[in-house]
Design a protein around this motif. Structure first.
Motif, PDB file in Angstrom:
ATOM      1  N   LEU A 115     -16.373   4.279  46.458  1.00 29.03           N
ATOM      2  CA  LEU A 115     -16.710   5.326  45.487  1.00 29.03           C
ATOM      3  C   LEU A 115     -17.104   6.610  46.210  1.00 29.03           C
ATOM      4  N   ALA A 116     -17.827   6.463  47.307  1.00 29.94           N
ATOM      5  CA  ALA A 116     -18.252   7.625  48.094  1.00 29.94           C
ATOM      6  C   ALA A 116     -17.080   8.315  48.789  1.00 29.94           C
ATOM      7  N   HIS A 117     -15.927   7.643  48.818  1.00 30.59           N
ATOM      8  CA  HIS A 117     -14.747   8.209  49.482  1.00 30.59           C
ATOM      9  C   HIS A 117     -13.585   8.444  48.520  1.00 30.59           C
ATOM     10  N   GLY A 118     -13.904   8.622  47.243  1.00 31.41           N
ATOM     11  CA  GLY A 118     -12.889   9.065  46.292  1.00 31.41           C
ATOM     12  C   GLY A 118     -12.366   8.035  45.316  1.00 31.41           C
ATOM     13  N   ALA A 119     -12.801   6.778  45.399  1.00 28.50           N
ATOM     14  CA  ALA A 119     -12.349   5.760  44.446  1.00 28.50           C
ATOM     15  C   ALA A 119     -13.050   5.940  43.107  1.00 28.50           C
ATOM     16  N   ARG A 120     -12.478   5.326  42.083  1.00 28.67           N
ATOM     17  CA  ARG A 120     -13.084   5.284  40.757  1.00 28.67           C
ATOM     18  C   ARG A 120     -13.000   3.854  40.230  1.00 28.67           C
ATOM     19  N   ARG A 121     -14.061   3.435  39.537  1.00 28.46           N
ATOM     20  CA  ARG A 121     -14.028   2.101  38.917  1.00 28.46           C
ATOM     21  C   ARG A 121     -13.329   2.226  37.570  1.00 28.46           C
ATOM     22  N   GLN A 122     -12.370   1.339  37.342  1.00 28.71           N
ATOM     23  CA  GLN A 122     -11.680   1.278  36.065  1.00 28.71           C
ATOM     24  C   GLN A 122     -12.369   0.263  35.146  1.00 28.71           C
ATOM     25  N   ARG A 123     -12.665  -0.929  35.701  1.00 26.52           N
ATOM     26  CA  ARG A 123     -13.357  -1.946  34.900  1.00 26.52           C
ATOM     27  C   ARG A 123     -13.799  -3.077  35.819  1.00 26.52           C
ATOM     28  N   GLU A 124     -14.642  -3.952  35.275  1.00 27.02           N
ATOM     29  CA  GLU A 124     -15.012  -5.166  35.993  1.00 27.02           C
ATOM     30  C   GLU A 124     -14.548  -6.362  35.168  1.00 27.02           C
ATOM     31  N   ASP A 125     -14.082  -7.392  35.836  1.00 33.01           N
ATOM     32  CA  ASP A 125     -13.620  -8.609  35.168  1.00 33.01           C
ATOM     33  C   ASP A 125     -14.510  -9.771  35.579  1.00 33.01           C
ATOM     34  N   HIS A 126     -14.848 -10.585  34.597  1.00 32.43           N
ATOM     35  CA  HIS A 126     -15.758 -11.715  34.798  1.00 32.43           C
ATOM     36  C   HIS A 126     -15.026 -13.032  34.611  1.00 32.43           C
ATOM     37  N   LEU A 127     -15.523 -14.055  35.287  1.00 30.89           N
ATOM     38  CA  LEU A 127     -15.022 -15.415  35.151  1.00 30.89           C
ATOM     39  C   LEU A 127     -16.241 -16.335  35.077  1.00 30.89           C
ATOM     40  N   ASP A 128     -16.310 -17.141  34.062  1.00 34.68           N
ATOM     41  CA  ASP A 128     -17.437 -18.063  33.879  1.00 34.68           C
ATOM     42  C   ASP A 128     -18.789 -17.352  33.926  1.00 34.68           C
ATOM     43  N   GLY A 129     -18.840 -16.152  33.352  1.00 25.51           N
ATOM     44  CA  GLY A 129     -20.103 -15.428  33.278  1.00 25.51           C
ATOM     45  C   GLY A 129     -20.503 -14.676  34.538  1.00 25.51           C
ATOM     46  N   HIS A 130     -19.657 -14.677  35.558  1.00 21.02           N
ATOM     47  CA  HIS A 130     -19.967 -13.989  36.822  1.00 21.02           C
ATOM     48  C   HIS A 130     -18.870 -12.971  37.140  1.00 21.02           C
ATOM     49  N   LEU A 131     -19.275 -11.904  37.828  1.00 28.49           N
ATOM     50  CA  LEU A 131     -18.284 -10.914  38.261  1.00 28.49           C
ATOM     51  C   LEU A 131     -17.244 -11.603  39.130  1.00 28.49           C
ATOM     52  N   ASP A 132     -15.980 -11.437  38.780  1.00 26.68           N
ATOM     53  CA  ASP A 132     -14.890 -11.991  39.579  1.00 26.68           C
ATOM     54  C   ASP A 132     -14.282 -10.906  40.471  1.00 26.68           C
ATOM     55  N   HIS A 133     -13.989  -9.759  39.886  1.00 24.77           N
ATOM     56  CA  HIS A 133     -13.420  -8.658  40.662  1.00 24.77           C
ATOM     57  C   HIS A 133     -13.587  -7.342  39.915  1.00 24.77           C
ATOM     58  N   LEU A 134     -13.442  -6.260  40.656  1.00 25.20           N
ATOM     59  CA  LEU A 134     -13.466  -4.915  40.098  1.00 25.20           C
ATOM     60  C   LEU A 134     -12.062  -4.341  40.158  1.00 25.20           C
ATOM     61  N   VAL A 135     -11.635  -3.724  39.084  1.00 22.61           N
ATOM     62  CA  VAL A 135     -10.369  -2.994  39.079  1.00 22.61           C
ATOM     63  C   VAL A 135     -10.729  -1.540  39.363  1.00 22.61           C
ATOM     64  N   MET A 136     -10.129  -1.004  40.409  1.00 20.69           N
ATOM     65  CA  MET A 136     -10.469   0.321  40.909  1.00 20.69           C
ATOM     66  C   MET A 136      -9.234   1.204  40.932  1.00 20.69           C
ATOM     67  N   GLU A 137      -9.443   2.492  41.219  1.00 17.42           N
ATOM     68  CA  GLU A 137      -8.362   3.445  41.451  1.00 17.42           C
ATOM     69  C   GLU A 137      -8.642   4.191  42.744  1.00 17.42           C
ATOM     70  N   ASP A 138      -7.596   4.429  43.533  1.00 11.83           N
ATOM     71  CA  ASP A 138      -7.751   5.237  44.741  1.00 11.83           C
ATOM     72  C   ASP A 138      -7.839   6.709  44.326  1.00 11.83           C
ATOM     73  N   PRO A 139      -7.971   7.646  45.259  1.00 16.75           N
ATOM     74  CA  PRO A 139      -8.142   9.055  44.885  1.00 16.75           C
ATOM     75  C   PRO A 139      -7.025   9.640  44.024  1.00 16.75           C
ATOM     76  N   GLU A 140      -5.842   9.005  43.999  1.00 16.52           N
ATOM     77  CA  GLU A 140      -4.756   9.514  43.162  1.00 16.52           C
ATOM     78  C   GLU A 140      -4.447   8.606  41.976  1.00 16.52           C
ATOM     79  N   GLY A 141      -5.321   7.651  41.690  1.00 22.77           N
ATOM     80  CA  GLY A 141      -5.172   6.823  40.500  1.00 22.77           C
ATOM     81  C   GLY A 141      -4.396   5.539  40.659  1.00 22.77           C
ATOM     82  N   ASN A 142      -4.025   5.177  41.888  1.00 19.20           N
ATOM     83  CA  ASN A 142      -3.336   3.902  42.112  1.00 19.20           C
ATOM     84  C   ASN A 142      -4.341   2.764  42.012  1.00 19.20           C
ATOM     85  N   GLU A 143      -4.034   1.775  41.160  1.00 20.86           N
ATOM     86  CA  GLU A 143      -4.952   0.665  40.953  1.00 20.86           C
ATOM     87  C   GLU A 143      -5.000  -0.267  42.149  1.00 20.86           C
ATOM     88  N   PHE A 144      -6.189  -0.822  42.367  1.00 18.15           N
ATOM     89  CA  PHE A 144      -6.379  -1.903  43.335  1.00 18.15           C
ATOM     90  C   PHE A 144      -7.596  -2.686  42.868  1.00 18.15           C
TER      91      PHE A 144
END
Length: 147
Positions: A115-144
């Motif tokens: 985030l400090a280097h230009g990423a943005r959080r799109q959403r967080e996904d949970h599995l069994d009540g726990h954070l499984d992964h974060l869907v992010m975007e790089d500085p130009e909007g490419n998801e990872f």
């Protein structure tokens, strides 16, 4: 025919240098060395008659160890318009077998850095009540994902 093809990944973008620097940070990669036979990138580009004003239109990064795919970044005129059909996972959590709190701390630490280097959080996904992964975007909007 080559029996052992080598994987390379190419990312279209507007600013190859900015996006390449972000992904070096995200993946622990470094700038790729020039092709064999050239001591530096300017020599390679000059020998291939690439105009100097286009030298920043591409970039390539590689794992420090040399083991793994090279990722190239190519300047294109069009903007990203739809969701990526292929994305990269930044695997820092250690896997679903790792204690949830430890996984969470690893994922959130990587997120804070990116985030400090230009990423943005799109959403967080949970599995069994726990954070499984974060869907992010790089500085130009490419998801990872950070997993």
């Amino acid at each position: 025919m080559d029996e052992n093809p080598v994987l390379g990944i190419t990312v279209d973008c507007h600013d190859a240098q900015v996006v390449a620097a972000f992904w070096c940070r995200a993946l622990g990669y470094v700038e790729a060395p020039p092709p064999q036979g050239w001591s530096d990138w300017p020599s390679f580009l000059r020998d291939h008659e690439v105009p100097e004003e286009e030298w920043g239109d591409g970039a390539a990064i590689t794992p420090v160890s040399g083991a793994g795919p090279t990722i190239s970044f190519l300047k294109v005129p069009e903007s990203k318009t739809v969701k990526n059909r292929v994305h990269l996972d930044v695997k820092v959590g250690g896997g679903r077998h790792v204690d949830h709190e430890l996984r969470l701390s690893r994922i959130l630490a990587k997120e804070a850095d990116l985030l400090a280097h230009g990423a943005r959080r799109q959403r967080e996904d949970h599995l069994d009540g726990h954070l499984d992964h974060l869907v992010m975007e790089d500085p130009e909007g490419n998801e990872f994902c950070i997993v």
